[in-house]
Design a protein around this motif. Structure first.
Motif, PDB file in Angstrom:
ATOM      1  N   GLU A 190       3.187   2.172   2.500  1.00  0.00           N
ATOM      2  CA  GLU A 190       3.855   1.299   1.627  1.00  0.00           C
ATOM      3  C   GLU A 190       2.987   0.996   0.469  1.00  0.00           C
ATOM      4  O   GLU A 190       3.187   0.241  -0.411  1.00  0.00           O
ATOM      5  CB  GLU A 190       4.275   0.037   2.154  1.00  0.00           C
TER       6      GLU A 190
ATOM      7  N   LEU B 155       0.370   2.065  -2.895  1.00  0.00           N
ATOM      8  CA  LEU B 155       0.438   3.295  -3.718  1.00  0.00           C
ATOM      9  C   LEU B 155      -0.726   3.175  -4.482  1.00  0.00           C
ATOM     10  O   LEU B 155      -1.303   1.897  -4.718  1.00  0.00           O
ATOM     11  CB  LEU B 155       1.835   2.683  -4.823  1.00  0.00           C
TER      12      LEU B 155
ATOM     13  N   TYR C  80      -2.449   3.275  -8.057  1.00  0.00           N
ATOM     14  CA  TYR C  80      -2.205   3.564  -9.599  1.00  0.00           C
ATOM     15  C   TYR C  80      -3.568   3.575 -10.229  1.00  0.00           C
ATOM     16  O   TYR C  80      -4.495   3.545  -9.443  1.00  0.00           O
ATOM     17  CB  TYR C  80      -1.504   1.961 -10.034  1.00  0.00           C
TER      18      TYR C  80
ATOM     19  N   ARG D  70      -1.304  -0.819  -5.244  1.00  0.00           N
ATOM     20  CA  ARG D  70      -0.058  -1.505  -5.389  1.00  0.00           C
ATOM     21  C   ARG D  70       0.458  -1.371  -3.939  1.00  0.00           C
ATOM     22  O   ARG D  70       0.268  -0.589  -2.844  1.00  0.00           O
ATOM     23  CB  ARG D  70       0.578  -0.805  -6.162  1.00  0.00           C
ATOM     24  N   TRP D  71       1.255  -2.515  -3.739  1.00  0.00           N
ATOM     25  CA  TRP D  71       2.042  -2.683  -2.363  1.00  0.00           C
ATOM     26  C   TRP D  71       3.334  -2.808  -2.643  1.00  0.00           C
ATOM     27  O   TRP D  71       4.027  -3.895  -3.335  1.00  0.00           O
ATOM     28  CB  TRP D  71       1.377  -3.855  -1.489  1.00  0.00           C
ATOM     29  N   GLN D  72       4.375  -1.871  -2.445  1.00  0.00           N
ATOM     30  CA  GLN D  72       5.771  -1.828  -2.376  1.00  0.00           C
ATOM     31  C   GLN D  72       6.354  -2.306  -1.081  1.00  0.00           C
ATOM     32  O   GLN D  72       6.447  -1.459  -0.192  1.00  0.00           O
ATOM     33  CB  GLN D  72       6.242  -0.423  -2.784  1.00  0.00           C
ATOM     34  N   HIS D  73       6.463  -3.678  -0.871  1.00  0.00           N
ATOM     35  CA  HIS D  73       7.107  -4.259   0.299  1.00  0.00           C
ATOM     36  C   HIS D  73       8.595  -3.787   0.307  1.00  0.00           C
ATOM     37  O   HIS D  73       9.300  -4.028  -0.936  1.00  0.00           O
ATOM     38  CB  HIS D  73       6.919  -5.735   0.113  1.00  0.00           C
TER      39      HIS D  73
ATOM     40  N   GLY E  69       9.703  -6.214  -2.668  1.00  0.00           N
ATOM     41  CA  GLY E  69       9.278  -5.419  -3.687  1.00  0.00           C
ATOM     42  C   GLY E  69       7.901  -5.663  -3.976  1.00  0.00           C
ATOM     43  O   GLY E  69       6.973  -5.532  -3.174  1.00  0.00           O
ATOM     44  N   MET E  70       7.273  -5.259  -5.163  1.00  0.00           N
ATOM     45  CA  MET E  70       6.136  -5.288  -5.596  1.00  0.00           C
ATOM     46  C   MET E  70       5.298  -6.538  -5.347  1.00  0.00           C
ATOM     47  O   MET E  70       5.715  -7.631  -5.826  1.00  0.00           O
ATOM     48  CB  MET E  70       5.778  -4.804  -7.029  1.00  0.00           C
TER      49      MET E  70
ATOM     50  N   THR F  46      -1.146  -7.734  -6.628  1.00  0.00           N
ATOM     51  CA  THR F  46      -2.190  -7.079  -6.079  1.00  0.00           C
ATOM     52  C   THR F  46      -3.312  -8.114  -5.887  1.00  0.00           C
ATOM     53  O   THR F  46      -3.840  -8.393  -4.869  1.00  0.00           O
ATOM     54  CB  THR F  46      -2.921  -6.327  -6.961  1.00  0.00           C
TER      55      THR F  46
END
Ligand code: C2E
Ligand code: MG
Ligand code: MG
Ligand code: MG
Length: 291
Positions: free
Chosen positions: A39, A41, A43, A63-66, A70-71, A74
């Motif tokens: 989960e 990412l 960047y 980045r964390w896309q939950h 959602g995002m 950070t």
């Protein structure tokens, strides 16, 4: 009436606080899973040499896309990871992703160093050096392709220990930055001993330097201090051409910020660079045996 009002406000406040800590607790356990289950990412954000307008590297930003929320900001989940003792697995994930990305740039002939942020807890991790050494061996990449950023306040949590870890990193040949410079409490004598290459002026000063005389003085003095110590100076949070112009006048070396380019998924960096107004450094032609 007065008492009732207070009680009412108190209840409201408590309610918000409980919801907030419930969310934090849930996020903490989700973060453990996120690290293992893709989960996260990677960047990255470009850095540009102010004199030449040339892209000189990028900073890796996780980045964390939950899956439900959602995002996640950070700053919020890095702080959570620090509280929950999850920084080490998080850093391991970031290092692996950053080395993989950096190698793909290196392999295609691009000399574009990628910098990784380390936390105070990373500096205390006895296996950090071993892990980074191992990654260089795995990817067979020169040390110039990787850089590390340590915040001034992280260094000050254990100044002597940090100095030792920095010396070991420096001995590998990587470039080191002091991040968020101006917001910690390092002394000049400590600063002078640190084996670092550049200072990154905290974005709070850079963003307000045209409106606030105090910020402008801090930026100007940091550029002078850095140069007098033989260090490079990076300004972060450069959001406008007016700030860029001012930094150029002050002789600041490198700029990073929305005016230059926002953080984007690392896989998009080549496309971003190809259509950006910033110039590209000449590709490195690798020496090949003549046969
Ligand atoms: P930082 O290392 O000082 O990174 C700069 C932050 O400023 C990034 O926020 C970036 O997106 C943001 N930024 C860049 N240019 C501008 C601008 O022009 N305007 C504004 N308003 N903001 C700008 P981000 O990505 O949310 O990261 C926040 C902090 O979290 C970072 O601050 C760094 O301390 C930490 N962090 C990020 N990734 C990692 C990581 O992989 N490991 C660790 N340990 N910390 C990380
Ligand atoms: Mg940084
Ligand atoms: Mg910073
Ligand atoms: Mg920061």
């Amino acid at each position: 009436v007065q008492a009732k009002n207070t009680a009412c406000k108190y209840t409201l406040y408590r309610g918000t606080e409980d919801r907030e800590s419930t969310r934090r607790l849930a996020l903490m356990s989700d973060l453990r899973r996120a690290i293992d289950q893709n989960e996260l990412l990677l960047y990255c954000q470009p850095k540009v040499v102010i004199k030449s307008g040339e892209v000189c590297g990028a900073e890796a930003l996780v980045r964390w896309q939950h899956p439900q929320h959602g995002m996640i900001a950070t700053g919020e989940f890095i702080a959570l990871a620090e509280h929950a003792g999850l920084i080490m697995p998080l850093t391991r994930w970031v290092l692996e992703a950053a080395f993989r990305q950096s190698y793909s740039w290196y392999e295609s002939g691009m000399r574009r160093p990628l910098s990784v942020n380390l936390s105070a807890q990373d500096l205390r991790d006895p296996r950090l050096i071993e892990r980074i050494t191992g990654l260089f061996a795995t990817w067979a990449m020169p040390p110039e392709m990787m850089q590390f950023e340590l915040t001034e306040s992280a260094l000050m949590e254990d100044p002597a220990g940090a100095l030792e870890t920095l010396a070991r990193l420096k001995a590998m040949g990587v470039e080191l930055f002091i991040d968020d410079f101006g917001t910690g409490y390092s002394s000049l004598s400590y600063l002078q001993k640190l084996p670092v290459d550049s200072l990154k002026i905290d974005q709070s000063f850079v963003m307000s330097m045209l409106a606030n005389a105090g910020s402008a003085i801090i930026v100007r003095s940091t550029v002078e201090l850095g140069h007098n110590l033989g260090l490079g100076v990076v300004a972060e949070g450069v959001e406008s051409e007016a700030v860029w112009d001012r930094l150029q006048t002050l002789g600041c070396d490198t700029a990073q910020g929305h005016f230059v380019g926002r953080p984007i998924p690392t896989a998009q960096f080549n496309d971003w660079e190809a259509q950006s107004p910033w110039s590209r450094p000449a590709p490195v032609i690798e020496d090949r045996p003549l046969n």
